[in-house]
Design a protein around this motif. Sequence first.
Motif, PDB file in Angstrom:
ATOM      1  N   MET A  74       8.797  -6.105  10.637  1.00  0.00           N
ATOM      2  CA  MET A  74      10.115  -6.433  11.179  1.00  0.00           C
ATOM      3  C   MET A  74      11.196  -5.482  10.672  1.00  0.00           C
ATOM      4  N   GLU A  75      10.926  -4.804   9.555  1.00  0.00           N
ATOM      5  CA  GLU A  75      11.930  -3.930   8.955  1.00  0.00           C
ATOM      6  C   GLU A  75      12.137  -2.665   9.803  1.00  0.00           C
ATOM      7  N   ASP A  76      13.395  -2.297  10.012  1.00  0.00           N
ATOM      8  CA  ASP A  76      13.703  -1.114  10.816  1.00  0.00           C
ATOM      9  C   ASP A  76      13.178   0.167  10.185  1.00  0.00           C
ATOM     10  N   ASP A  77      13.098   0.187   8.844  1.00  0.00           N
ATOM     11  CA  ASP A  77      12.696   1.421   8.166  1.00  0.00           C
ATOM     12  C   ASP A  77      11.235   1.445   7.743  1.00  0.00           C
ATOM     13  N   ILE A  78      10.412   0.558   8.295  1.00  0.00           N
ATOM     14  CA  ILE A  78       9.012   0.495   7.879  1.00  0.00           C
ATOM     15  C   ILE A  78       8.286   1.801   8.185  1.00  0.00           C
ATOM     16  N   VAL A  79       8.532   2.396   9.347  1.00  0.00           N
ATOM     17  CA  VAL A  79       7.858   3.654   9.692  1.00  0.00           C
ATOM     18  C   VAL A  79       8.281   4.759   8.739  1.00  0.00           C
ATOM     19  N   LYS A  80       9.583   4.876   8.486  1.00  0.00           N
ATOM     20  CA  LYS A  80      10.088   5.903   7.571  1.00  0.00           C
ATOM     21  C   LYS A  80       9.492   5.723   6.176  1.00  0.00           C
ATOM     22  N   ASN A  81       9.420   4.471   5.717  1.00  0.00           N
ATOM     23  CA  ASN A  81       8.864   4.212   4.390  1.00  0.00           C
ATOM     24  C   ASN A  81       7.409   4.658   4.289  1.00  0.00           C
ATOM     25  N   ILE A  82       6.614   4.344   5.302  1.00  0.00           N
ATOM     26  CA  ILE A  82       5.201   4.734   5.291  1.00  0.00           C
ATOM     27  C   ILE A  82       5.059   6.254   5.319  1.00  0.00           C
ATOM     28  N   LEU A  83       5.811   6.904   6.199  1.00  0.00           N
ATOM     29  CA  LEU A  83       5.728   8.364   6.302  1.00  0.00           C
ATOM     30  C   LEU A  83       6.197   9.039   5.020  1.00  0.00           C
ATOM     31  N   ASP A  84       7.250   8.501   4.400  1.00  0.00           N
ATOM     32  CA  ASP A  84       7.761   9.076   3.154  1.00  0.00           C
ATOM     33  C   ASP A  84       6.735   8.988   2.034  1.00  0.00           C
ATOM     34  N   VAL A  85       6.029   7.853   1.944  1.00  0.00           N
ATOM     35  CA  VAL A  85       5.030   7.673   0.894  1.00  0.00           C
ATOM     36  C   VAL A  85       3.884   8.674   1.076  1.00  0.00           C
ATOM     37  N   VAL A  86       3.429   8.837   2.312  1.00  0.00           N
ATOM     38  CA  VAL A  86       2.347   9.787   2.578  1.00  0.00           C
ATOM     39  C   VAL A  86       2.770  11.203   2.186  1.00  0.00           C
ATOM     40  N   LYS A  87       4.003  11.555   2.520  1.00  0.00           N
ATOM     41  CA  LYS A  87       4.506  12.896   2.164  1.00  0.00           C
ATOM     42  C   LYS A  87       4.647  13.043   0.652  1.00  0.00           C
ATOM     43  N   ASP A  88       5.207  12.018   0.003  1.00  0.00           N
ATOM     44  CA  ASP A  88       5.457  12.093  -1.440  1.00  0.00           C
ATOM     45  C   ASP A  88       4.168  12.316  -2.235  1.00  0.00           C
ATOM     46  N   TYR A  89       3.072  11.684  -1.785  1.00  0.00           N
ATOM     47  CA  TYR A  89       1.814  11.807  -2.519  1.00  0.00           C
ATOM     48  C   TYR A  89       0.902  12.870  -1.927  1.00  0.00           C
ATOM     49  N   ASP A  90       1.407  13.577  -0.921  1.00  0.00           N
ATOM     50  CA  ASP A  90       0.722  14.733  -0.353  1.00  0.00           C
ATOM     51  C   ASP A  90      -0.721  14.416   0.030  1.00  0.00           C
ATOM     52  N   ILE A  91      -0.890  13.347   0.810  1.00  0.00           N
ATOM     53  CA  ILE A  91      -2.221  13.007   1.301  1.00  0.00           C
ATOM     54  C   ILE A  91      -2.270  13.250   2.810  1.00  0.00           C
ATOM     55  N   PRO A  92      -3.424  13.605   3.349  1.00  0.00           N
ATOM     56  CA  PRO A  92      -3.526  13.837   4.795  1.00  0.00           C
ATOM     57  C   PRO A  92      -3.147  12.576   5.571  1.00  0.00           C
ATOM     58  N   TRP A  93      -2.448  12.758   6.658  1.00  0.00           N
ATOM     59  CA  TRP A  93      -1.992  11.608   7.442  1.00  0.00           C
ATOM     60  C   TRP A  93      -3.139  10.694   7.841  1.00  0.00           C
ATOM     61  N   HIS A  94      -4.267  11.297   8.261  1.00  0.00           N
ATOM     62  CA  HIS A  94      -5.362  10.485   8.786  1.00  0.00           C
ATOM     63  C   HIS A  94      -6.099   9.697   7.699  1.00  0.00           C
ATOM     64  N   CYS A  95      -5.761   9.942   6.431  1.00  0.00           N
ATOM     65  CA  CYS A  95      -6.442   9.215   5.349  1.00  0.00           C
ATOM     66  C   CYS A  95      -5.839   7.832   5.106  1.00  0.00           C
ATOM     67  N   LEU A  96      -4.640   7.586   5.636  1.00  0.00           N
ATOM     68  CA  LEU A  96      -4.031   6.265   5.478  1.00  0.00           C
ATOM     69  C   LEU A  96      -4.359   5.413   6.690  1.00  0.00           C
ATOM     70  N   GLU A  97      -4.781   4.169   6.446  1.00  0.00           N
ATOM     71  CA  GLU A  97      -5.123   3.253   7.540  1.00  0.00           C
ATOM     72  C   GLU A  97      -4.393   1.923   7.352  1.00  0.00           C
ATOM     73  N   PRO A  98      -3.167   1.791   7.872  1.00  0.00           N
ATOM     74  CA  PRO A  98      -2.479   0.504   7.817  1.00  0.00           C
ATOM     75  C   PRO A  98      -3.249  -0.531   8.636  1.00  0.00           C
ATOM     76  N   GLU A  99      -3.372  -1.739   8.070  1.00  0.00           N
ATOM     77  CA  GLU A  99      -4.048  -2.821   8.778  1.00  0.00           C
ATOM     78  C   GLU A  99      -3.022  -3.893   9.129  1.00  0.00           C
ATOM     79  N   ILE A 100      -2.976  -4.282  10.402  1.00  0.00           N
ATOM     80  CA  ILE A 100      -2.065  -5.334  10.846  1.00  0.00           C
ATOM     81  C   ILE A 100      -2.867  -6.384  11.596  1.00  0.00           C
TER      82      ILE A 100
END
Length: 245
Positions: A74-100
């Motif tokens: 529901m948070e407006d910044d959820i996408v930004k938060n996820i993308l920022d974390v991936v960038k900060d820890y320098d991991i490949p995008w495809h290695c993260l798998e959010p489950e909903i």
Amino acid sequence: TGEIVGVETLFRWNHPEHGTISPAEFIPFAEESGLIVEIGLWVLKSACAELSRWRLAGLPEIRMAVNISARQLMEDDIVKNILDVVKDYDIPWHCLEPEITENAIMDDMDSVIRKLKELSRHKINIAIDDFGTGYSSLSYLHKLPIQTLKIDRTFLKESRANKEDNTIVNTIVAIAKGLNLNVIAEGVETQTQLDYLREIECNEAQGYLFGKPLPPDVISQLLLQEPSSTPGTRSNTNQGTHRHH
């Protein structure tokens, strides 16, 4: 094949007086109070930090499965938060798998689809967790930018004895294959269940048959034993139950 292709991050509260508390007990309160947003971001950062350490150690490249709650979506910044974390820890995008969950999608479908599409544009894999237990609607599946369906453990528990449950599992696997999605069976505890999943060509499985929840250092030792440690090895890892291809 027996190859480790992933793990799912599990979250427990180690209370100084009451010991280990299951998320089933405290997550509903966290959701109600809104604290789940802060907790969820901390879990995401912790998981990605561990994945980053494994990568730096030269371990096989893996997907990191992390649960994202309906309240977080529901948070407006959820996408930004996820993308920022991936960038900060320098991991490949495809290695993260959010489950909903299905229910999280149904709460505000238009908004959720928009956010998931943004994540998908960055090559982040998205999984529908506990598929078949929520307000499922097959009509929404083709609209969602998802890569994985996870079959809820309740359908597999009596799958060999209960023909009705067999039909449900068979159908979910068939739907996933028809939509070109990866499919994971949760709660695999016996060799009989694994043999059945292989028989119906389910892609991946996770559960106690492969190992109980483990701390990161133990998982890293398991990954060291994998036959290949080159980048691109099809695997998926996290601080919890690991899955097998």
